[in-house]
Design an enzyme around this catalytic site. Sequence first.
Site, PDB file in Angstrom:
ATOM      1  CB  SER A  21      -0.973   0.003   1.185  1.00  0.00           C
ATOM      2  OG  SER A  21      -1.924  -1.026   1.056  1.00  0.00           O
ATOM      3  CB  THR A  66      -4.008  -5.076   7.382  1.00  0.00           C
ATOM      4  OG1 THR A  66      -4.046  -6.377   6.798  1.00  0.00           O
ATOM      5  CG2 THR A  66      -2.668  -4.858   8.066  1.00  0.00           C
ATOM      6  CE  LYS A  70      -8.665  -6.140   6.822  1.00  0.00           C
ATOM      7  NZ  LYS A  70      -9.110  -6.735   5.547  1.00  0.00           N
ATOM      8  CB  ALA A 128     -17.751 -18.942   4.820  1.00  0.00           C
ATOM      9  N   GLY A 130     -13.323 -13.752   6.521  1.00  0.00           N
ATOM     10  CA  GLY A 130     -13.478 -12.297   6.555  1.00  0.00           C
ATOM     11  C   GLY A 130     -13.605 -11.664   5.187  1.00  0.00           C
ATOM     12  CB  ALA A 131     -11.647 -12.031   2.063  1.00  0.00           C
ATOM     13  CB  ILE A 223      -9.521 -12.070  -3.498  1.00  0.00           C
ATOM     14  CG1 ILE A 223      -9.324 -13.060  -2.342  1.00  0.00           C
ATOM     15  CG2 ILE A 223     -10.980 -11.978  -3.923  1.00  0.00           C
ATOM     16  CD1 ILE A 223      -9.931 -12.565  -1.034  1.00  0.00           C
TER      17      ILE A 223
END
Length: 281
Positions: A21, A66, A70, A128, A130-131, A223
């Site tokens: 980032s 992160t 979170k 299933a 967090g993402a 992802i």
Amino acid sequence: MINGSTKIVGLIGHPVEHSFSPPMHNAAFEELGLDYAYVPFNVCPENLKSAILGAKSLNIKGFNVTIPHKINVMKYLDKLDPIAKLIGAVNTIDFKEMKGYNTDGIGCIKAIGEVTSIKDKNIVVAGAGGASRAISFYLARENPQSIHILNRDINKAKSLAEDLKNSKLTDNVDFDSIDKIVGYVSDADILIDTTPVGMSPHVNDEAIVKAEDMHSDLVVNDIVYNPNETVLLSEAIKAGATPVYGIKMLLYQGAESFEIWTGEKAPVDVMEKTLRKTLDL
């Protein structure tokens, strides 16, 4: 050049050393001539509260959040974006209002949006965690025809499906074991893999769906962004399906955070170019 008027934003997590980032955001600030700097902060769980309160006192403008913060960070904020509240996790903080957002899901929607819309589509979501949760709530908002949550632990899939129904965003959601994925993919328009299968260093994992079980009208989003072409996307290309790379979700969730902090339209092309350079793509 950082000076007394530079606005600071950053990333909090534990660890943060390998984050992509900072270069992406700092390139965006430079492109728009904004006097901002993006800095990663390694914050241990026991220091989370003092980090948030300290950041506010230091007039830091915003954070990305992160793992592992979170969920726990939410209790130290004054406001939550409605969809972040439903998801139950925050990945972006705007200190102006002490408000938490979750841009992970919108990142996925925009990545897929480059090739197709979500509306009226049959969607299979593998995983299933967090993402998956963040993505599924944003999917539900886009009026798909159906969402099928498939997971190894079927109780986690059931729990997420029930939460989606209870949110009133959609009724068209069900759940099943990931072992039955082939049957679901045959009727799907979009497959989203939120599992870590194929993530570096496990690049030779077996793909959750093989090319022979896909069709050419399928859109396949993984992802995972390291490697860029995962085992699943390699199978998708073999099948003539349309791949959507994980780097795109990383890009668009970052762009969304950028816009929350600055109020300016993110220079997505510059951010993507920097991200690709950082990832050696």
